[in-house]
Design an enzyme around this catalytic site. Structure first.
Site, PDB file in Angstrom:
ATOM      1  N   HIS A  56      -4.611  -1.626   6.476  1.00 19.96           N
ATOM      2  CA  HIS A  56      -5.579  -1.714   5.145  1.00 19.96           C
ATOM      3  C   HIS A  56      -6.929  -0.187   5.960  1.00 19.96           C
ATOM      4  CE1 HIS A  56      -3.666  -3.668   2.345  1.00 19.96           C
ATOM      5  NE2 HIS A  56      -3.523  -4.458   2.366  1.00 19.96           N
ATOM      6  N   ASP A  62      -8.545   6.828   6.218  1.00 20.68           N
ATOM      7  CA  ASP A  62      -7.801   7.808   5.579  1.00 20.68           C
ATOM      8  C   ASP A  62      -8.421   8.980   4.255  1.00 20.68           C
ATOM      9  OD1 ASP A  62      -6.394  10.277   4.526  1.00 20.68           O
ATOM     10  OD2 ASP A  62      -4.167   9.715   4.805  1.00 20.68           O
ATOM     11  N   ARG A  65      -7.511  10.570   1.488  1.00 19.24           N
ATOM     12  CA  ARG A  65      -6.331  10.207   0.770  1.00 19.24           C
ATOM     13  C   ARG A  65      -7.814   9.107  -0.170  1.00 19.24           C
ATOM     14  NH1 ARG A  65      -4.903   3.985  -0.115  1.00 19.24           N
ATOM     15  NH2 ARG A  65      -6.910   3.524   0.405  1.00 19.24           N
ATOM     16  N   GLY A  89      -0.359  -2.525  -6.427  1.00 24.56           N
ATOM     17  CA  GLY A  89      -0.920  -3.016  -5.284  1.00 24.56           C
ATOM     18  C   GLY A  89      -2.165  -2.413  -4.827  1.00 24.56           C
ATOM     19  N   GLU A 111      -1.739  -7.694  -6.257  1.00 25.08           N
ATOM     20  CA  GLU A 111      -1.396  -7.353  -4.428  1.00 25.08           C
ATOM     21  C   GLU A 111      -0.254  -8.740  -4.263  1.00 25.08           C
ATOM     22  OE1 GLU A 111      -1.673  -5.063  -2.847  1.00 25.08           O
ATOM     23  OE2 GLU A 111      -0.730  -6.940  -0.897  1.00 25.08           O
ATOM     24  N   GLU A 140       6.917  -7.105 -10.487  1.00 25.18           N
ATOM     25  CA  GLU A 140       7.776  -7.012 -11.040  1.00 25.18           C
ATOM     26  C   GLU A 140       7.746  -8.325 -11.743  1.00 25.18           C
ATOM     27  OE1 GLU A 140       7.783  -5.554  -8.723  1.00 25.18           O
ATOM     28  OE2 GLU A 140       8.324  -3.520  -9.154  1.00 25.18           O
ATOM     29  N   GLU A 155      -1.566   3.423  -4.936  1.00 27.15           N
ATOM     30  CA  GLU A 155      -1.143   4.476  -4.267  1.00 27.15           C
ATOM     31  C   GLU A 155       0.074   3.904  -4.004  1.00 27.15           C
ATOM     32  OE1 GLU A 155      -0.678   5.919  -1.191  1.00 27.15           O
ATOM     33  OE2 GLU A 155      -2.239   4.540   0.197  1.00 27.15           O
ATOM     34  N   GLU A 164       9.769   3.910   1.517  1.00 28.04           N
ATOM     35  CA  GLU A 164       9.948   1.863   1.343  1.00 28.04           C
ATOM     36  C   GLU A 164       8.565   1.885   0.531  1.00 28.04           C
ATOM     37  OE1 GLU A 164       8.254   0.861   4.962  1.00 28.04           O
ATOM     38  OE2 GLU A 164       9.714  -0.165   5.920  1.00 28.04           O
ATOM     39  N   HIS A 304      -2.486  10.052   7.275  1.00 23.87           N
ATOM     40  CA  HIS A 304      -1.854   9.220   7.375  1.00 23.87           C
ATOM     41  C   HIS A 304      -0.644   8.995   7.818  1.00 23.87           C
ATOM     42  CE1 HIS A 304      -1.676   6.861   4.098  1.00 23.87           C
ATOM     43  NE2 HIS A 304      -0.880   5.897   4.574  1.00 23.87           N
TER      44      HIS A 304
HETATM   45  N1  SAH Z   1      -4.758   0.124  -3.305  1.00 23.73           N
HETATM   46  C1  SAH Z   1      -5.127  -0.176  -1.830  1.00 23.73           C
HETATM   47  C2  SAH Z   1      -4.178  -0.123  -1.469  1.00 23.73           C
HETATM   48  C3  SAH Z   1      -2.793   0.530  -1.316  1.00 23.73           C
HETATM   49  S1  SAH Z   1      -1.149   0.022   0.087  1.00 23.73           S
HETATM   50  C4  SAH Z   1      -5.610   0.849  -1.550  1.00 23.73           C
HETATM   51  O1  SAH Z   1      -5.003   2.250  -1.227  1.00 23.73           O
HETATM   52  O2  SAH Z   1      -6.170   0.711  -0.060  1.00 23.73           O
HETATM   53  C5  SAH Z   1      -0.400  -0.440  -1.254  1.00 23.73           C
HETATM   54  C6  SAH Z   1      -0.773  -1.899  -1.474  1.00 23.73           C
HETATM   55  O3  SAH Z   1       0.890  -2.318  -2.172  1.00 23.73           O
HETATM   56  C7  SAH Z   1      -0.668  -3.130  -0.175  1.00 23.73           C
HETATM   57  O4  SAH Z   1      -1.138  -4.377  -0.402  1.00 23.73           O
HETATM   58  C8  SAH Z   1       1.288  -3.556  -0.727  1.00 23.73           C
HETATM   59  O5  SAH Z   1       0.952  -5.029  -0.710  1.00 23.73           O
HETATM   60  C9  SAH Z   1       0.777  -3.516  -2.094  1.00 23.73           C
HETATM   61  N2  SAH Z   1       2.419  -3.435  -2.883  1.00 23.73           N
HETATM   62  C10 SAH Z   1       3.661  -3.285  -2.391  1.00 23.73           C
HETATM   63  N3  SAH Z   1       4.575  -3.444  -3.544  1.00 23.73           N
HETATM   64  C11 SAH Z   1       3.660  -4.661  -4.640  1.00 23.73           C
HETATM   65  C12 SAH Z   1       4.635  -4.876  -5.235  1.00 23.73           C
HETATM   66  N4  SAH Z   1       5.640  -4.646  -5.710  1.00 23.73           N
HETATM   67  N5  SAH Z   1       3.995  -6.293  -6.128  1.00 23.73           N
HETATM   68  C13 SAH Z   1       2.955  -5.905  -5.655  1.00 23.73           C
HETATM   69  N6  SAH Z   1       1.964  -5.574  -4.710  1.00 23.73           N
HETATM   70  C14 SAH Z   1       3.157  -4.489  -3.921  1.00 23.73           C
END
Ligand code: SAH
Length: 364
Positions: A56, A62, A65, A89, A111, A140, A155, A164, A304
Site C-alpha cells: 500500500h 505512486d 496514480r 478493493g 476489502e 463477490e 483502482e 492479476e 509502479h
Molecule cells: N483502493 C486502494 C487499494 C488499491 S489495491 C488504493 O487505491 O490505494 C487493490 C485492493 O483491492 C487490494 O487491497 C486488494 O486486497 C483488494 N481486492 C482485490 N480483489 C478484491 C475482491 N475481489 N474483493 C475485495 N477486495 C479486493
C-alpha cells in the site's frame, strides 16, 4: 532498471477462506478479529500480500496514480455531492476518504485483505466513521448495506493492465449494484504497443544465461524469453510510433471481452535494431470535468506499473519508414486464470531486412 517480483493485485484464495459468508461490518459483528501485529508471520503475507502495509505504501507513493484519483474525485464535487459511492478493493481507504471529502452522502469500501483492519482505524482517525462503512470480505461474496450505488471508484489496474487484474470484480460490482445512469471512476482503459531497441538490457537479462562464469545455462534463456519483463523502458529506446491493441469501455465491457486479440501496425521512426515490443496502458476518468488520464507510456512520468517488455528471439535492423505488421492475442490461462497467455507475431518487409517472428509468452 530493476525487475519487479512483488505481485500486484494478488488476492489470495487462502486470504479469503473463512470469509465465504457475507461479512457486513457495520457493527463489527462477524468480522474476523485483527491478528496481533506480533503474531503475523511471513506465511500470512506470502499468501496475502495486500495485508502488508508495504504494498500500500508503494501504491500511495505512486504520485501519478494517487494524485490522479484524488483529482478525479476532489475536482468533481458536483458529481460526488450527496451520492452513494462504492470503492472496490479499498486498501487503506484512501479513495473512500477522497469521496467522503468530496461530499458523498455514504461511502462503502470493500476489502478482503487484512489491511481492512488498518482501514477501519484510518477512517476513524480521520473522522469519517459516520460517512464511510467498511466491509471485510471478497466483493463477490459480501452483502452491502445499500441496494444500489451512484458511483463506483476502484483502482483495479494490474501490470499489462490485465495481469492479476481486479477488473472482473469491478464488472461484478457494476452489474450488481450500479444504479442506472451511475458512473465509474475510471471508466475507460486502453493498451498500446511500440517497438524498442534494447541491446544492453537484453544482453543482461537474456544472453547472460549463455555463459555464466564459463558455464552454459542457456536452457534458462528460453524461460527468460517466455516471460515478459515488467520494467522501466527508457523513452529514448523507442524506435517506432505506437498502435492501440485494446480499448475498454467499463460501462459496457464483458468479462469475456478481456480475452482479446488485435492486429497492429507500427512505423519505424529511426534507423536502429529492433529487439522487443513494449506494451503500456492508460486509464481515463472521462466523466471528470477536466478529463484525467493515468498513463504508463514510457514517455510519461514513472508509475509502479512500469511497462511490459516482450523480447524477440532475435533482433533485426529496422529502417525509418519500415512498417511492422503484427498480431497480439491474450487469454487467461485455463489452469490459473491470473496468469496470462500472450502470443505476439510480427512481420516486416523492411528496407534492410525481412523479418518474421512469432512467440508465446506467459505473464505469471
Ligand atoms: N483502493 C486502494 C487499494 C488499491 S489495491 C488504493 O487505491 O490505494 C487493490 C485492493 O483491492 C487490494 O487491497 C486488494 O486486497 C483488494 N481486492 C482485490 N480483489 C478484491 C475482491 N475481489 N474483493 C475485495 N477486495 C479486493
Amino acid at each position: 532498471m530493476t525487475s519487479t517480483v512483488e505481485k500486484k493485485k494478488v488476492v489470495s484464495e487462502v486470504s479469503v477462506q473463512g470469509k465465504k459468508e457475507a461479512v457486513v461490518d457495520e457493527k463489527d459483528v462477524k468480522s474476523p478479529t485483527e491478528p496481533k501485529a506480533e503474531e503475523i508471520t511471513s506465511k500470512d503475507y506470502y499468501f496475502d500480500s495486500y495485508s502488508h502495509f508495504g504494498i500500500h505504501e508503494e501504491m500511495l507513493k505512486d504520485d501519478v496514480r494517487t494524485r490522479t484519483y484524488m483529482n478525479s474525485i476532489l475536482q468533481n464535487r458536483h458529481l460526488f455531492k450527496d451520492k452513494v459511492v462504492l470503492d472496490v478493493g479499498c486498501g487503506t481507504g484512501i479513495l473512500c476518504m477522497f469521496a467522503a471529502k468530496a461530499g458523498a452522502k455514504k461511502v462503502i469500501g470493500v476489502e478482503c485483505a487484512g489491511i481492512y483492519h488498518q482501514a477501519k482505524k484510518i477512517v476513524k482517525a480521520n473522522g469519517f466513521e459516520d460517512k464511510i462503512t467498511l466491509v471485510h470480505g471478497k466483493l463477490e461474496e459480501v452483502e452491502l448495506p445499500v441496494d444500489k450505488v451512484d458511483i463506483i471508484v476502484s483502482e483495479w489496474m494490474g501490470y499489462f493492465l490485465l495481469y492479476e487484474s481486479m477488473m472482473d470484480s469491478v464488472l461484478f460490482a457494476r452489474d450488481k449494484w450500479l444504479a442506472p445512469g451511475g458512473m465509474l471512476f475510471p471508466d475507460k482503459a486502453s493498451m498500446y504497443i511500440c517497438a524498442i531497441e534494447d541491446a544492453d538490457y537484453r544482453a543482461e537479462k537474456i544472453d547472460f544465461w549463455k555463459n555464466v562464469y564459463g558455464f552454459d545455462m542457456s536452457c534458462i534463456q528460453e524461460l527468460a524469453l517466455m516471460e515478459p519483463l515488467v520494467d522501466v523502458c527508457n523513452p529514448n529506446q523507442i524506435i517506432s510510433d505506437s498502435d492501440s491493441i485494446l480499448e475498454v469501455d467499463l460501462y459496457t465491457v464483458k468479462k469475456e471481452d478481456l480475452d482479446f486479440s488485435s492486429d497492429f501496425s507500427i512505423k519505424i521512426t529511426r534507423n536502429d535494431f529492433c529487439h522487443a515490443f513494449v506494451a503500456y496502458f492508460t486509464a481515463t476518468f472521462s466523466k471528470s470535468h477536466k478529463p484525467l488520464v493515468i498513463s504508463t507510456d514510457p514517455r510519461c512520468k514513472y508509475t509502479h506499473w512500469k511497462q511490459t517488455v516482450f523480447y524477440m528471439d532475435k533482433d533485426f535492423p529496422a529502417a525509418v519508414g519500415d512498417v511492422i505488421k503484427g498480431h497480439i492475442s491474450c487469454s487467461r490461462n485455463g489452469k490459473n486464470p491470473r496468469d496470462l497467455n500472450i502470443e505476439l507475431r510480427s512481420e516486416c518487409d523492411g528496407k534492410e531486412a525481412k523479418h518474421s517472428h512469432s512467440r508465446k509468452y506467459r505473464l505469471r
